[in-house]
Write a protein that holds these residues in place. Structure first.
Motif, PDB file in Angstrom:
ATOM      1  N   PHE A   1      -5.358 -12.917  46.279  1.00 11.03           N
ATOM      2  CA  PHE A   1      -4.606 -14.122  45.567  1.00 11.03           C
ATOM      3  C   PHE A   1      -3.892 -13.620  44.586  1.00 11.03           C
ATOM      4  N   ALA A   2      -2.603 -13.871  44.231  1.00 15.77           N
ATOM      5  CA  ALA A   2      -1.888 -13.940  42.997  1.00 15.77           C
ATOM      6  C   ALA A   2      -2.618 -14.726  41.847  1.00 15.77           C
ATOM      7  N   MET A   3      -2.543 -14.677  40.821  1.00 16.91           N
ATOM      8  CA  MET A   3      -2.924 -15.448  39.773  1.00 16.91           C
ATOM      9  C   MET A   3      -2.298 -15.349  38.578  1.00 16.91           C
TER      10      MET A   3
ATOM     11  N   VAL B   1       2.762 -19.930  31.871  1.00 12.48           N
ATOM     12  CA  VAL B   1       2.883 -18.805  30.758  1.00 12.48           C
ATOM     13  C   VAL B   1       3.100 -17.404  31.596  1.00 12.48           C
ATOM     14  N   ALA B   2       2.474 -16.980  32.578  1.00 16.46           N
ATOM     15  CA  ALA B   2       2.521 -15.628  33.297  1.00 16.46           C
ATOM     16  C   ALA B   2       1.841 -15.628  34.674  1.00 16.46           C
ATOM     17  N   ALA B   3       2.271 -14.681  35.276  1.00 13.06           N
ATOM     18  CA  ALA B   3       1.494 -14.522  36.631  1.00 13.06           C
ATOM     19  C   ALA B   3       1.494 -13.094  37.165  1.00 13.06           C
ATOM     20  N   ILE B   4       0.533 -12.689  37.955  1.00 17.29           N
ATOM     21  CA  ILE B   4       0.618 -11.492  38.694  1.00 17.29           C
ATOM     22  C   ILE B   4       0.268 -11.228  39.754  1.00 17.29           C
TER      23      ILE B   4
ATOM     24  N   ARG C   1      -1.367  -9.845  43.902  1.00 14.62           N
ATOM     25  CA  ARG C   1      -2.667  -9.400  44.170  1.00 14.62           C
ATOM     26  C   ARG C   1      -3.074  -8.012  43.657  1.00 14.62           C
ATOM     27  N   ASN C   2      -1.955  -7.181  43.790  1.00 12.30           N
ATOM     28  CA  ASN C   2      -2.294  -5.765  43.467  1.00 12.30           C
ATOM     29  C   ASN C   2      -2.252  -5.842  42.108  1.00 12.30           C
ATOM     30  N   GLY C   3      -1.737  -6.383  41.093  1.00  7.31           N
ATOM     31  CA  GLY C   3      -1.286  -6.330  39.764  1.00  7.31           C
ATOM     32  C   GLY C   3      -0.108  -5.504  39.492  1.00  7.31           C
ATOM     33  N   ALA C   4       0.828  -5.004  40.551  1.00  6.92           N
ATOM     34  CA  ALA C   4       1.992  -4.314  40.468  1.00  6.92           C
ATOM     35  C   ALA C   4       2.896  -4.994  39.827  1.00  6.92           C
ATOM     36  N   ASN C   5       3.154  -6.212  40.155  1.00  4.72           N
ATOM     37  CA  ASN C   5       4.238  -7.053  39.661  1.00  4.72           C
ATOM     38  C   ASN C   5       3.910  -8.312  38.969  1.00  4.72           C
ATOM     39  N   ARG C   6       4.788  -8.368  37.782  1.00  5.38           N
ATOM     40  CA  ARG C   6       4.168  -9.662  36.966  1.00  5.38           C
ATOM     41  C   ARG C   6       5.545 -10.197  36.347  1.00  5.38           C
ATOM     42  N   ILE C   7       5.356 -11.653  36.215  1.00  2.94           N
ATOM     43  CA  ILE C   7       6.340 -12.364  35.804  1.00  2.94           C
ATOM     44  C   ILE C   7       5.902 -13.209  34.376  1.00  2.94           C
ATOM     45  N   TYR C   8       6.874 -13.725  33.705  1.00  9.26           N
ATOM     46  CA  TYR C   8       6.593 -14.357  32.365  1.00  9.26           C
ATOM     47  C   TYR C   8       7.422 -15.607  32.116  1.00  9.26           C
ATOM     48  N   ALA C   9       6.869 -16.272  31.277  1.00  4.70           N
ATOM     49  CA  ALA C   9       7.777 -17.387  30.893  1.00  4.70           C
ATOM     50  C   ALA C   9       8.873 -16.936  29.820  1.00  4.70           C
ATOM     51  N   ASP C  10       9.913 -17.502  29.623  1.00  5.46           N
ATOM     52  CA  ASP C  10      10.870 -16.781  28.623  1.00  5.46           C
ATOM     53  C   ASP C  10      10.281 -16.916  27.277  1.00  5.46           C
ATOM     54  N   SER C  11       9.463 -18.087  26.891  1.00  8.42           N
ATOM     55  CA  SER C  11       9.213 -17.999  25.706  1.00  8.42           C
ATOM     56  C   SER C  11       7.917 -17.125  25.227  1.00  8.42           C
TER      57      SER C  11
ATOM     58  N   THR D   1       7.861 -13.625  26.947  1.00  4.69           N
ATOM     59  CA  THR D   1       8.278 -12.452  27.344  1.00  4.69           C
ATOM     60  C   THR D   1       8.398 -11.374  26.132  1.00  4.69           C
ATOM     61  N   GLY D   2       8.007 -10.350  26.472  1.00  4.12           N
ATOM     62  CA  GLY D   2       7.846  -9.273  25.186  1.00  4.12           C
ATOM     63  C   GLY D   2       6.694  -9.425  24.295  1.00  4.12           C
ATOM     64  N   ARG D   3       6.231 -10.609  24.323  1.00  3.64           N
ATOM     65  CA  ARG D   3       5.109 -10.857  23.472  1.00  3.64           C
ATOM     66  C   ARG D   3       3.587 -10.678  24.264  1.00  3.64           C
ATOM     67  N   PHE D   4       3.587 -11.275  25.187  1.00  3.45           N
ATOM     68  CA  PHE D   4       2.264 -11.280  26.138  1.00  3.45           C
ATOM     69  C   PHE D   4       2.283 -10.258  27.450  1.00  3.45           C
ATOM     70  N   ILE D   5       1.172  -9.889  27.679  1.00  2.00           N
ATOM     71  CA  ILE D   5       1.171  -8.971  28.865  1.00  2.00           C
ATOM     72  C   ILE D   5      -0.088  -9.465  29.647  1.00  2.00           C
ATOM     73  N   ILE D   6       0.090  -9.875  31.013  1.00  2.00           N
ATOM     74  CA  ILE D   6      -0.929 -10.052  31.920  1.00  2.00           C
ATOM     75  C   ILE D   6      -1.539  -8.851  32.817  1.00  2.00           C
ATOM     76  N   SER D   7      -2.725  -8.901  33.093  1.00  2.00           N
ATOM     77  CA  SER D   7      -3.374  -7.756  33.816  1.00  2.00           C
ATOM     78  C   SER D   7      -4.449  -7.980  34.569  1.00  2.00           C
ATOM     79  N   ARG D   8      -4.963  -7.143  35.433  1.00  2.00           N
ATOM     80  CA  ARG D   8      -6.106  -7.674  36.417  1.00  2.00           C
ATOM     81  C   ARG D   8      -6.800  -6.634  36.602  1.00  2.00           C
ATOM     82  N   ASP D   9      -8.114  -6.752  37.031  1.00  2.00           N
ATOM     83  CA  ASP D   9      -8.948  -5.662  37.603  1.00  2.00           C
ATOM     84  C   ASP D   9      -9.516  -6.201  38.592  1.00  2.00           C
ATOM     85  N   ASN D  10      -9.162  -5.840  39.795  1.00  2.44           N
ATOM     86  CA  ASN D  10      -9.808  -6.619  40.901  1.00  2.44           C
ATOM     87  C   ASN D  10     -11.206  -6.157  41.232  1.00  2.44           C
ATOM     88  N   ALA D  11     -11.501  -4.855  40.869  1.00  5.48           N
ATOM     89  CA  ALA D  11     -13.176  -4.482  41.185  1.00  5.48           C
ATOM     90  C   ALA D  11     -14.177  -5.314  40.180  1.00  5.48           C
ATOM     91  N   LYS D  12     -13.536  -5.623  38.998  1.00  3.38           N
ATOM     92  CA  LYS D  12     -14.479  -6.556  37.995  1.00  3.38           C
ATOM     93  C   LYS D  12     -13.950  -8.136  38.265  1.00  3.38           C
TER      94      LYS D  12
END
Length: 129
Positions: free
Chosen positions: A32-34, A48-51, A53-63, A65-76
């Motif tokens: 699942f995307a989160m 705010v942000a979303a990523i 399933r595989n963590g390769a693609n990310r999107i952010y709210a304009d407010s 962008t450039g300040r927040f970074i979303i990431s995921r670790d599916n193994a964990k």
């Protein structure tokens, strides 16, 4: 049944940083995307942000962008939100959420195109000026 648990919120001065975490259990996390959402009293929940399933693609709210970074670790079964250059307007209750409609591996979207309907209880972020 599954659940999401957010952590990492707190009080920080403007310009500082925080890192939020979301731990998932009871389901196949990597299917699942989160995303992260936030809400302040009296206002609607805000994307705010979303990523993907595989963590390769990310999107952010304009407010954020450039300040927040979303990431995921599916193994964990964990998702994170690194928040930098925080502003008082970032003060909110932050929620981890899941888009439970499976998509292609690299796809990620935001409401209203995508429905994020599975939520944690939230973690409070307060930014002072």
């Amino acid at each position: 049944q599954g659940q999401l648990v957010e952590s990492g919120g707190g009080l920080v001065q403007a310009g500082g940083s925080l890192r939020l975490s979301c731990e998932a259990s009871g389901r196949t996390f990597n299917n699942f995307a989160m995303g992260w959402f936030r809400q302040v009293p009296g206002k609607e929940r805000e994307f705010v942000a979303a990523i993907s399933r595989n963590g390769a693609n990310r999107i952010y709210a304009d407010s954020v962008t450039g300040r927040f970074i979303i990431s995921r670790d599916n193994a964990k079964k964990m998702m994170s939100l690194q928040m930098n250059s925080l502003k008082p307007e970032d003060t909110a209750l932050y929620y981890c959420a899941v888009d439970r409609v499976r998509t292609v591996l690299g796809y990620v979207g935001r409401p209203p195109d995508r429905r994020y309907d599975f939520w944690g209880q939230g973690t409070q972020v307060t930014v002072s000026s």
